[in-house]
Design a protein around this motif. Structure first.
Motif, PDB file in Angstrom:
ATOM      1  N   HIS A   1     101.309  33.010   3.738  1.00 33.63           N
ATOM      2  CA  HIS A   1      99.558  32.880   3.452  1.00 33.63           C
ATOM      3  C   HIS A   1      98.811  32.929   4.657  1.00 33.63           C
ATOM      4  N   PHE A   2      97.659  33.261   4.875  1.00 31.61           N
ATOM      5  CA  PHE A   2      96.996  33.056   6.136  1.00 31.61           C
ATOM      6  C   PHE A   2      95.715  32.278   5.815  1.00 31.61           C
ATOM      7  N   GLU A   3      95.571  31.091   6.588  1.00 30.91           N
ATOM      8  CA  GLU A   3      94.178  30.567   6.428  1.00 30.91           C
ATOM      9  C   GLU A   3      93.089  31.450   6.949  1.00 30.91           C
ATOM     10  N   ILE A   4      92.146  31.960   6.485  1.00 31.86           N
ATOM     11  CA  ILE A   4      91.182  32.721   7.130  1.00 31.86           C
ATOM     12  C   ILE A   4      89.893  32.168   7.176  1.00 31.86           C
ATOM     13  N   GLY A   5      89.550  30.844   7.015  1.00 29.50           N
ATOM     14  CA  GLY A   5      88.362  30.124   7.446  1.00 29.50           C
ATOM     15  C   GLY A   5      87.557  29.724   5.986  1.00 29.50           C
TER      16      GLY A   5
ATOM     17  N   THR B   1      92.146  31.495   1.446  1.00 30.84           N
ATOM     18  CA  THR B   1      93.453  31.726   2.028  1.00 30.84           C
ATOM     19  C   THR B   1      93.844  33.291   1.361  1.00 30.84           C
ATOM     20  N   LEU B   2      94.392  33.806   2.530  1.00 32.73           N
ATOM     21  CA  LEU B   2      94.857  35.517   2.145  1.00 32.73           C
ATOM     22  C   LEU B   2      96.414  35.180   1.753  1.00 32.73           C
ATOM     23  N   LYS B   3      96.858  35.674   0.717  1.00 35.98           N
ATOM     24  CA  LYS B   3      98.259  35.775   0.400  1.00 35.98           C
ATOM     25  C   LYS B   3      98.803  36.964   0.550  1.00 35.98           C
ATOM     26  N   ALA B   4      99.270  37.299   1.974  1.00 32.97           N
ATOM     27  CA  ALA B   4      99.746  38.780   2.373  1.00 32.97           C
ATOM     28  C   ALA B   4     101.238  38.766   1.775  1.00 32.97           C
ATOM     29  N   VAL B   5     101.957  37.747   1.664  1.00 36.70           N
ATOM     30  CA  VAL B   5     103.254  37.691   0.888  1.00 36.70           C
ATOM     31  C   VAL B   5     103.351  36.524   0.083  1.00 36.70           C
TER      32      VAL B   5
ATOM     33  N   GLY C   1     105.139  50.073  -0.193  1.00 32.79           N
ATOM     34  CA  GLY C   1     104.250  49.837  -0.693  1.00 32.79           C
ATOM     35  C   GLY C   1     102.872  50.305   0.091  1.00 32.79           C
ATOM     36  N   GLU C   2     101.764  50.316  -0.640  1.00 35.23           N
ATOM     37  CA  GLU C   2     100.670  50.892   0.119  1.00 35.23           C
ATOM     38  C   GLU C   2     100.055  49.901   1.175  1.00 35.23           C
ATOM     39  N   SER C   3      99.197  50.361   2.103  1.00 33.62           N
ATOM     40  CA  SER C   3      98.763  49.799   3.178  1.00 33.62           C
ATOM     41  C   SER C   3      98.125  48.281   2.874  1.00 33.62           C
ATOM     42  N   GLY C   4      98.435  47.340   3.474  1.00 29.16           N
ATOM     43  CA  GLY C   4      97.985  45.987   3.135  1.00 29.16           C
ATOM     44  C   GLY C   4      98.638  45.281   2.205  1.00 29.16           C
ATOM     45  N   CYS C   5      99.730  45.847   1.338  1.00 28.68           N
ATOM     46  CA  CYS C   5     100.511  45.028   0.436  1.00 28.68           C
ATOM     47  C   CYS C   5     101.567  43.964   1.294  1.00 28.68           C
ATOM     48  N   GLY C   6     101.571  43.999   2.471  1.00 27.19           N
ATOM     49  CA  GLY C   6     102.314  42.791   2.928  1.00 27.19           C
ATOM     50  C   GLY C   6     103.815  43.104   3.776  1.00 27.19           C
ATOM     51  N   LYS C   7     103.799  44.464   4.021  1.00 27.53           N
ATOM     52  CA  LYS C   7     105.171  44.829   4.415  1.00 27.53           C
ATOM     53  C   LYS C   7     105.447  44.348   6.003  1.00 27.53           C
ATOM     54  N   SER C   8     104.598  44.556   6.672  1.00 29.98           N
ATOM     55  CA  SER C   8     104.874  44.093   8.053  1.00 29.98           C
ATOM     56  C   SER C   8     104.768  42.413   8.086  1.00 29.98           C
ATOM     57  N   THR C   9     103.932  41.970   7.354  1.00 27.90           N
ATOM     58  CA  THR C   9     103.990  40.474   7.243  1.00 27.90           C
ATOM     59  C   THR C   9     105.235  40.060   7.016  1.00 27.90           C
ATOM     60  N   ALA C  10     105.900  40.551   5.893  1.00 33.59           N
ATOM     61  CA  ALA C  10     107.197  40.139   5.375  1.00 33.59           C
ATOM     62  C   ALA C  10     108.212  40.519   6.604  1.00 33.59           C
TER      63      ALA C  10
ATOM     64  N   LEU D   1     108.819  35.702  13.723  1.00 32.65           N
ATOM     65  CA  LEU D   1     107.649  35.459  14.409  1.00 32.65           C
ATOM     66  C   LEU D   1     106.289  34.923  13.964  1.00 32.65           C
ATOM     67  N   TYR D   2     106.604  34.827  12.452  1.00 37.16           N
ATOM     68  CA  TYR D   2     105.472  34.029  12.032  1.00 37.16           C
ATOM     69  C   TYR D   2     106.254  33.070  11.197  1.00 37.16           C
ATOM     70  N   ASN D   3     105.697  31.753  10.906  1.00 36.08           N
ATOM     71  CA  ASN D   3     106.173  30.593  10.036  1.00 36.08           C
ATOM     72  C   ASN D   3     106.081  31.075   8.723  1.00 36.08           C
TER      73      ASN D   3
ATOM     74  N   ASP E   1     109.644  49.197  11.149  1.00 36.89           N
ATOM     75  CA  ASP E   1     108.338  48.928  10.729  1.00 36.89           C
ATOM     76  C   ASP E   1     107.749  50.284  10.650  1.00 36.89           C
ATOM     77  N   GLU E   2     107.779  51.242   9.828  1.00 39.54           N
ATOM     78  CA  GLU E   2     107.243  52.511   9.520  1.00 39.54           C
ATOM     79  C   GLU E   2     107.441  53.351  10.809  1.00 39.54           C
ATOM     80  N   PRO E   3     108.626  53.325  11.160  1.00 40.69           N
ATOM     81  CA  PRO E   3     108.973  53.998  12.567  1.00 40.69           C
ATOM     82  C   PRO E   3     108.579  55.435  12.665  1.00 40.69           C
TER      83      PRO E   3
ATOM     84  N   SER F   1      91.650  42.658  -3.362  1.00 39.52           N
ATOM     85  CA  SER F   1      91.741  41.613  -2.102  1.00 39.52           C
ATOM     86  C   SER F   1      92.896  40.602  -2.636  1.00 39.52           C
ATOM     87  N   PRO F   2      93.809  40.439  -1.368  1.00 41.61           N
ATOM     88  CA  PRO F   2      94.694  39.621  -1.558  1.00 41.61           C
ATOM     89  C   PRO F   2      94.290  38.024  -1.512  1.00 41.61           C
ATOM     90  N   ILE F   3      92.953  37.943  -0.838  1.00 43.46           N
ATOM     91  CA  ILE F   3      92.115  36.758  -1.045  1.00 43.46           C
ATOM     92  C   ILE F   3      91.988  36.212  -2.589  1.00 43.46           C
TER      93      ILE F   3
HETATM   94  N1  LIG Z   1      97.462  37.522  11.175  1.00 41.56           N
HETATM   95  C1  LIG Z   1      96.746  37.861  10.066  1.00 41.56           C
HETATM   96  N2  LIG Z   1      95.745  37.002   9.579  1.00 41.56           N
HETATM   97  C2  LIG Z   1      94.942  37.155   8.639  1.00 41.56           C
HETATM   98  N3  LIG Z   1      95.473  38.136   7.762  1.00 41.56           N
HETATM   99  C3  LIG Z   1      96.464  38.963   8.073  1.00 41.56           C
HETATM  100  C4  LIG Z   1      97.158  38.866   9.270  1.00 41.56           C
HETATM  101  N4  LIG Z   1      98.100  39.722   8.985  1.00 41.56           N
HETATM  102  C5  LIG Z   1      97.985  40.473   8.200  1.00 41.56           C
HETATM  103  N5  LIG Z   1      97.067  40.143   7.368  1.00 41.56           N
HETATM  104  C6  LIG Z   1      96.479  40.582   6.096  1.00 41.56           C
HETATM  105  O1  LIG Z   1      97.558  40.424   5.279  1.00 41.56           O
HETATM  106  C7  LIG Z   1      97.617  41.549   4.268  1.00 41.56           C
HETATM  107  C8  LIG Z   1      99.034  42.326   4.549  1.00 41.56           C
HETATM  108  O2  LIG Z   1      99.344  42.902   6.035  1.00 41.56           O
HETATM  109  P1  LIG Z   1     100.326  43.678   6.375  1.00 41.56           P
HETATM  110  O3  LIG Z   1      99.938  44.123   7.799  1.00 41.56           O
HETATM  111  O4  LIG Z   1     101.434  42.763   6.219  1.00 41.56           O
HETATM  112  O5  LIG Z   1     100.426  44.947   5.520  1.00 41.56           O
HETATM  113  P2  LIG Z   1     101.320  46.361   5.390  1.00 41.56           P
HETATM  114  O6  LIG Z   1     101.624  46.368   4.114  1.00 41.56           O
HETATM  115  O7  LIG Z   1     102.118  46.112   6.642  1.00 41.56           O
HETATM  116  O8  LIG Z   1     100.088  47.372   5.682  1.00 41.56           O
HETATM  117  P3  LIG Z   1     100.026  48.811   6.496  1.00 41.56           P
HETATM  118  O9  LIG Z   1     100.773  49.814   5.586  1.00 41.56           O
HETATM  119  O10 LIG Z   1      98.808  49.061   6.630  1.00 41.56           O
HETATM  120  O11 LIG Z   1     100.961  48.574   7.829  1.00 41.56           O
HETATM  121  C9  LIG Z   1      96.418  42.452   4.559  1.00 41.56           C
HETATM  122  O12 LIG Z   1      95.550  42.100   3.877  1.00 41.56           O
HETATM  123  C10 LIG Z   1      96.115  42.108   5.974  1.00 41.56           C
HETATM  124  O13 LIG Z   1      94.650  42.204   6.326  1.00 41.56           O
END
Ligand SMILES: Nc1ncnc2c1ncn2[C@@H]1O[C@H](COP(=O)(O)OP(=O)(O)OP(=O)(O)O)[C@@H](O)[C@H]1O
Ligand SMILES: [Mg+2]
Length: 320
Positions: free
Chosen positions: A15-19, A23-27, A44-53, A60-62, A176-178, A277-279
């Motif tokens: 999760h990200f604390e965004i102020g 809380t934004l629950k990315a994964v 999964g579509e853009s923003g679903c949390g793949k890169s964060t995972a 790189l992230y806790n 990551d989406e190479p 929104s994941p918020i």
């Molecule tokens: N460092 C961060 N701080 C706050 N929110 C973040 C951060 N990194 C990602 N997010 C949010 O977390 C969610 C997931 O982002 P992520 O980049 O993991 O998605 P993704 O599936 O990789 O998307 P894409 O296909 O566009 O790359 C999004 O809502 C994004 O805005």
């Protein structure tokens, strides 16, 4: 393929604390294992949390909760020494071959950097010959070593990124989406390169993509993510032949078929509305606001992640 689990992701949350106390629950609770030698597709579509995972797996992230085990070691509890070893064994290839290479460095410097950081070779000459070898591995040659990234096409740049990722002889690569930024014909070349390297070097891949079109050909198994959750996981063949989750079915129906007759008569499952929104994710099942088959229970209860048949997992009230 041996059945040794290389990576185990267990109910992982980031999760990200965004102020303003939000809380934004990315994964938000993702589980899967990756077996040595396989390619695991994460879709999964853009923003679903793949890169964060991916970034959380790399350390790189806790993590916010859950566990990531690599060769049974907890990635987020490693000593500095273990972490250095881990960062040799695990490498990442990035989506954008334009942004991910330093424009002021030569190809030689770019590929040599990880080798020098880890002090793998003693002399400059040794480093250089290793870089030449890596360039040849990815279908480039030593004449490319003294050039700068802007002198290359997108596909060639991605080859440079791959050579850099291979520099430390890794076991596991998070891609990551190479290929997302590349033309379709070039995508196929890069995919073939990754497959050849996998065979030659016994690599294991986590291959991240936002649609199912290319992933089908590369992956042994695929996990489908939606809004921070894993909704379905099974072998590529099962996923295509017998998709269970309505979201997987929609993703599959979005893949174009290069035959106008089929394409014209084919039924598309169009998802209504925007990605929430994941918020403030929907209650119960996070997919219910866009699900063509939503029932009243879907708003009330979170579906259980269930093994519906051997190796085929789904989180959906149609199967709970
Ligand atoms: N460092 C961060 N701080 C706050 N929110 C973040 C951060 N990194 C990602 N997010 C949010 O977390 C969610 C997931 O982002 P992520 O980049 O993991 O998605 P993704 O599936 O990789 O998307 P894409 O296909 O566009 O790359 C999004 O809502 C994004 O805005
Ligand atoms: Mg991403």
């Amino acid at each position: 393929m041996t059945e040794k689990v290389l990576l185990s992701v267990q109910d992982l949350k980031r999760h990200f604390e965004i102020g303003q106390g939000e809380t934004l629950k990315a994964v938000d609770g993702v589980s899967f294992d990756i077996v040595k030698g396989e390619t695991f597709g994460l879709v999964g579509e853009s923003g679903c949390g793949k890169s964060t995972a991916g970034r959380t797996i790399l350390g790189l992230y806790n993590k916010t909760d859950g566990n990531v085990l690599f060769e049974e070691k907890n990635v987020h509890k490693m000593s500095d020494r273990e972490r250095r070893e881990y960062l040799k064994k695990v490498q990442m290839i990035f989506q954008d071959p334009y942004a991910s290479l330093n424009p002021r460095s030569t190809v030689l410097e770019i590929i040599a950097e990880p080798i020098e950081v880890h002090k793998l070779y003693k002399s400059k000459e040794e480093v250089k010959s290793r870089v030449y070898e890596l360039l040849e591995d990815v279908g480039l040659n030593r004449d490319h070593a003294n050039r700068y990234p802007h002198e290359f096409s997108g596909g060639q740049r991605q080859r440079i990124g791959i050579a850099r990722a291979l520099a430390l002889d890794p076991e596991f690569i998070i891609a990551d989406e190479p290929i997302s930024a590349l033309d379709v014909s070039v995508q196929a070349q890069v995919v073939k390169l990754l497959q050849r390297l996998q065979k030659e070097k016994g690599l294991t891949y986590l291959f991240i993509a936002h649609d199912l079109s290319m992933v089908k050909y590369i992956s042994d198994r695929i996990g489908v993510m939606y809004l921070g959750h894993m909704v379905e996981l099974t072998t590529s063949n099962q996923l295509y032949d017998n998709p269970l989750h309505p979201y997987t079915q929609a993703l599959l129906s979005a893949i174009p078929i290069p035959d106008p007759d089929i394409e014209e008569s084919r039924e598309r499952i169009l998802l209504e509305g925007e990605l929430p929104s994941p918020i403030k994710p929907p209650s119960g099942c996070v997919f219910r606001t866009r699900c063509p088959q939503a029932m009243s229970i879907c708003a009330e209860k979170k579906p259980v992640w269930k093994e519906q048949e051997a190796g085929h997992f789904v989180a959906c009230h149609l199967f709970n």
